[in-house]
Design an enzyme around this catalytic site. Structure first.
Site, short mmCIF file in Angstrom:
data_model
loop_
_atom_site.label_atom_id
_atom_site.label_comp_id
_atom_site.label_asym_id
_atom_site.label_seq_id
_atom_site.Cartn_x
_atom_site.Cartn_y
_atom_site.Cartn_z
N GLU A 9 74.22 52.52 -17.03
CA GLU A 9 75.53 53.20 -17.48
C GLU A 9 76.45 53.72 -16.46
O GLU A 9 76.26 54.97 -16.08
CB GLU A 9 75.37 54.56 -18.58
CG GLU A 9 76.56 54.60 -19.24
CD GLU A 9 76.38 56.37 -19.56
OE1 GLU A 9 77.24 56.83 -20.22
OE2 GLU A 9 75.59 56.98 -18.97
N ASP A 44 79.02 56.58 -27.49
CA ASP A 44 80.00 57.74 -26.78
C ASP A 44 81.42 57.60 -26.76
O ASP A 44 82.22 58.43 -26.35
CB ASP A 44 79.64 57.66 -25.20
CG ASP A 44 78.21 57.94 -24.61
OD1 ASP A 44 77.68 58.97 -25.66
OD2 ASP A 44 77.56 57.60 -23.78
N ASP A 68 70.22 55.48 -18.00
CA ASP A 68 71.42 56.31 -18.45
C ASP A 68 72.17 56.89 -17.02
O ASP A 68 71.24 57.13 -15.93
CB ASP A 68 70.89 57.55 -19.14
CG ASP A 68 72.07 58.32 -19.71
OD1 ASP A 68 72.84 57.85 -20.47
OD2 ASP A 68 71.71 59.48 -19.45
#
Ligand code: NOJ
Ligand code: NOJ
Length: 714
Positions: free
Chosen positions: A279, A351, A251
């Site tokens: 990410e 997201d 993440d």
């Protein structure tokens, strides 16, 4: 005493290996996989026993109307849907962070009480969240899931979020636990486990210092350079490896200390085979930190989610932009990313609004899916896409992009599409390993070719809903012959015939590509020379296991060379070999495979590191004065330090200067080595200024973290 404790560690290591769920094939060559992204809470409720656990009661909403509550999905639920996933051709699942999360509600940005059903607010990285497993936070359900997945040929990727713990100003105030033992929290942080900077905002998102050291949305920002935090996070990742996971989605890699992550990845690969992707959120290839993103992906051993391509896919298929947008991202990234076939491609995720919330047109969704499943990169399908799942409240953005799965039909067109193209990925090396070139393009039509040696796949997409196009002047590397649609007309595909031309340009007889159509034509050759398409990890010190993927390796063991040095082979199959990084001098090597009949493959690059990596904070005070666009870099005498490179991509940096003219940077360097280094200025125009004097010298500790602080030598 020391012997006893060593024996105890050995015993517990053996014990954990025995307990660990069985592995499938090696994970480091992930290019043949199709990933499916699951928000565990929203997939399937496999056990009602964990819906409202006592230590965090009241966070569950059985009516599934409060989008900010837990809804009951759990690890047992994913396990129960394993044959549904396998039947779709899914070969890897990425599950939302399964670790023990915040036990209370906290207000979200608009003040709504929100539970951490998504998993991004860890309180204990070494235990499993009680809503997903059991009220004792043990690993039982996690292990059962991994075992079931592996039995179905499905790899397991966990989402790991080491940037932060919980919110720093509410709830548990960032409190962290190490397998149940309290470590510390943000509000009384006498140990310095956290950074205490403001939230990232405005231009800070594009500022290298703020992006890494400021706070992400009020989340307590962990200081990974604290040796306790460094050891804790690395041990937690290793615990997941011991429990059989095949990879990690990391993440917010843009907001973690970049240099620390090289050592984090190295620590995972030193323990064992894995696939890592991060990410790094960015809109497109003009993003101010785009160059930093591909430098990171090229060197850290961590691949990335392909956000620039994601934007282009949404624009083209969702908002009807011209295909040239996709084509230019593919070619731009193709020249920047060394390991572009490892980029993870996607249409949507948790997201952003789901594709069908942006454009409620199943044809377009199918086209976008066919594109990600056949273009370069490893495709990732967001859960429910195959059931056309979407909720359009507030435009379908977070949290409305995380509805509960309601259908598990195996007959939808989308489900079948994934299945067919997953099979093609396994059977034709052009899809996982091949080059990608545009063969024919207009605003509505994109015809592109994937090619790996003699294996070829040609894909044609017409996104126009009503207009068919006459395709003339199309050339391909497909050999002369007739080709029917590999998708057997699932998306209306047509047949083509190819006649022989020269130089890989065989003419395709003019044909009509109907409206909203996807056609796929493919060919596999019968050659016998070994062909390498993949190496993973892409760097490692002597001793690290490496997986080589490709074709025609043969079933009897041959040899693998790093430069001229023969490596120890640990396993050998016609398509996958594992070897041990040999003890050679650090540097970049060409790796080749020679089959048992002496035929030699193409070469693929691998970086041999000097030793296991240790993250060190390098500070240089009062450095050479700089103008806007000039930066200070670190360079030195090993491959980790760029081997005295003076280029933007070769040296380590750019360094950061929150206290100008002092500069600092975390760099991961070889354990136990005495390194030589210097600082340089690379000016905006590329000219290089070396600091004077003799080299700085430093002996890197063999574990933990370290700090170097020197003055620029004038
Ligand atoms: C990115 C994740 O994908 C997002 O869902 C999460 O809230 C933030 N990082 C913080 O962990
Ligand atoms: C060349 C640089 O000019 C010098 O300053 C540096 O010490 C050496 N490279 C490293 O051997």
């Amino acid at each position: 005493m020391r012997k006893l404790s060593r024996r105890l560690t050995l015993v517990s290591l053996l014990f954990s290996i025995l307990l660990a769920p069985l592995r499938t094939a090696p994970a480091a060559d992930f290019k043949r996989e199709v990933i499916y992204q699951i928000i565990t809470d929203r997939f399937f409720d496999g056990s009602s026993a964990n819906n409202n656990p006592s230590q965090s009661s009241g966070l569950y909403d059985s009516t599934k109307t409060n989008w900010r509550a837990y809804w009951g999905g759990d690890l047992a639920g994913i396990q129960q849907k394993m044959s549904y996933l396998a039947g779709m051709g899914v070969t890897a699942i990425w599950i939302s962070p399964p670790v023990d999360n915040l036990n209370t509600n906290i207000p979200d940005g608009s003040g709504n009480p929100t539970a951490s059903y998504h998993g991004y607010q860890a309180r204990d990285f070494k235990r499993i969240e009680e809503h997903f497993g059991n009220s004792s936070n043990t690993w039982t359900e996690f292990d059962n899931l991994v075992t079931a997945a592996h039995q179905n040929g499905i790899k397991v990727i966990v989402d790991f979020a080491p940037n932060h713990s919980t919110q720093n100003n509410a709830g548990e105030f960032g409190a962290l636990y190490d397998n149940g033992t309290f470590l510390g929290n943000f509000s009384s942080d006498s140990n310095g486990y956290f950074h205490h900077n403001a939230n990232i905002s405005g231009g800070g998102w594009d500022d290298r210092y703020q992006a890494q050291y400021y706070t992400l949305f009020d989340l307590a920002d962990i200081n990974q350079q604290h040796s306790t935090m460094d050891a804790y996070l690395k041990a937690a990742a290793q615990l997941f490896q011991q429990h059989g996971v095949d990879g990690f989605r990391i993440d917010a890699v843009k907001h973690l200390t970049w240099g620390w992550q090289y050592s984090f990845a190295n620590s995972i690969y030193t323990f064992g085979d894995s696939f890592l992707f991060g990410e790094w959120f960015q809109g497109n290839t003009s993003d101010p930190l785009y160059h930093d993103s591909y430098k990171f992906a090229n060197k850290s051993g961590i691949s990335l989610l392909d956000f620039p391509l994601n934007t282009a896919i949404r624009n083209v298929f969702g908002s009807n932009a011209n295909f040239s947008q996709i084509d230019s991202v593919i070619s731009q990234e193709g020249s920047n990313f060394t390991w572009k076939e490892d980029l993870v491609t996607f249409i949507d995720n948790h997201d952003m609004a789901r594709f069908l919330s942006v454009n409620n047109n199943n044809n377009r969704l199918h086209q976008a899916m066919a594109f990600t499943l056949t273009s370069r990169g490893i495709p990732c399908i967001y859960y429910g896409t195959e059931q056309y799942l979407h909720n359009d409240t507030s435009g379908g953005t977070d949290p409305f992009n995380r509805p509960m799965m309601t259908n598990f039909s195996t007959t939808t067109t989308a489900y079948q599409l994934v299945n067919k193209l997953s099979t093609l990925r396994r059977n034709n090396t052009a899809i996982p390993y091949g080059s990608m070139s545009q063969r024919w393009i207009n605003n509505d039509v994109y015809i592109y070719e994937r090619r790996f040696f003699g294996n070829v796949v040609l894909i044609a997409i017409n996104k126009n809903e009503t207009t068919s196009y006459n395709i003339s002047g199309l050339n391909t590397s497909l050999p002369a012959g007739s080709y029917s649609d590999y998708l057997t007309n699932l998306l209306g595909g047509v047949s083509i015939s190819v006649s022989s031309g020269s130089g890989g340009n065989n003419p395709v007889t003019n044909f009509t590509l109907p409206a909203h159509n996807v056609s796929v034509w493919q060919f596999t050759e019968g050659a016998s020379t070994p062909q390498i398409g993949s190496i993973g990890p892409t760097n490692g010190q002597p001793g690290v296991k490496v997986v080589i993927g490709g074709k025609n390796f043969g079933s009897s063991t041959g040899t693998v060379k790093f430069g001229t040095t023969t490596a120890t082979v640990n396993s050998w199959s016609p398509t996958q070999i594992t070897v041990t990084t040999p003890s050679v001098t650090n540097g970049n090597y060409n790796v080749t495979v020679t089959n048992s009949s002496g035929q030699v493959s193409n070469a693929i690059q691998y970086t041999v590191l000097t030793a296991k990596l240790i993250p060190i904070t390098f500070t240089v005070n009062n450095a050479s004065p700089t103008q806007v666009g000039d930066y200070i870099f670190l360079t030195g005498n090993t491959i980790e330090l760029g081997n005295w490179s003076t280029t933007w991509d070769g040296a380590v940096g750019p360094m950061l200067t929150p206290n100008y003219p002092n500069w600092f940077l975390v760099a991961s360097v070889p354990a136990g080595q005495t390194i030589q280094f210097k600082f340089i200025k690379i000016a905006a125009n590329g000219s290089v200024t070396w600091e004077a004097g003799s080299n700085h010298q430093y002996t890197v500790p063999t574990s933990g973290t370290g700090f170097v602080n020197v003055n620029w030598q004038y």
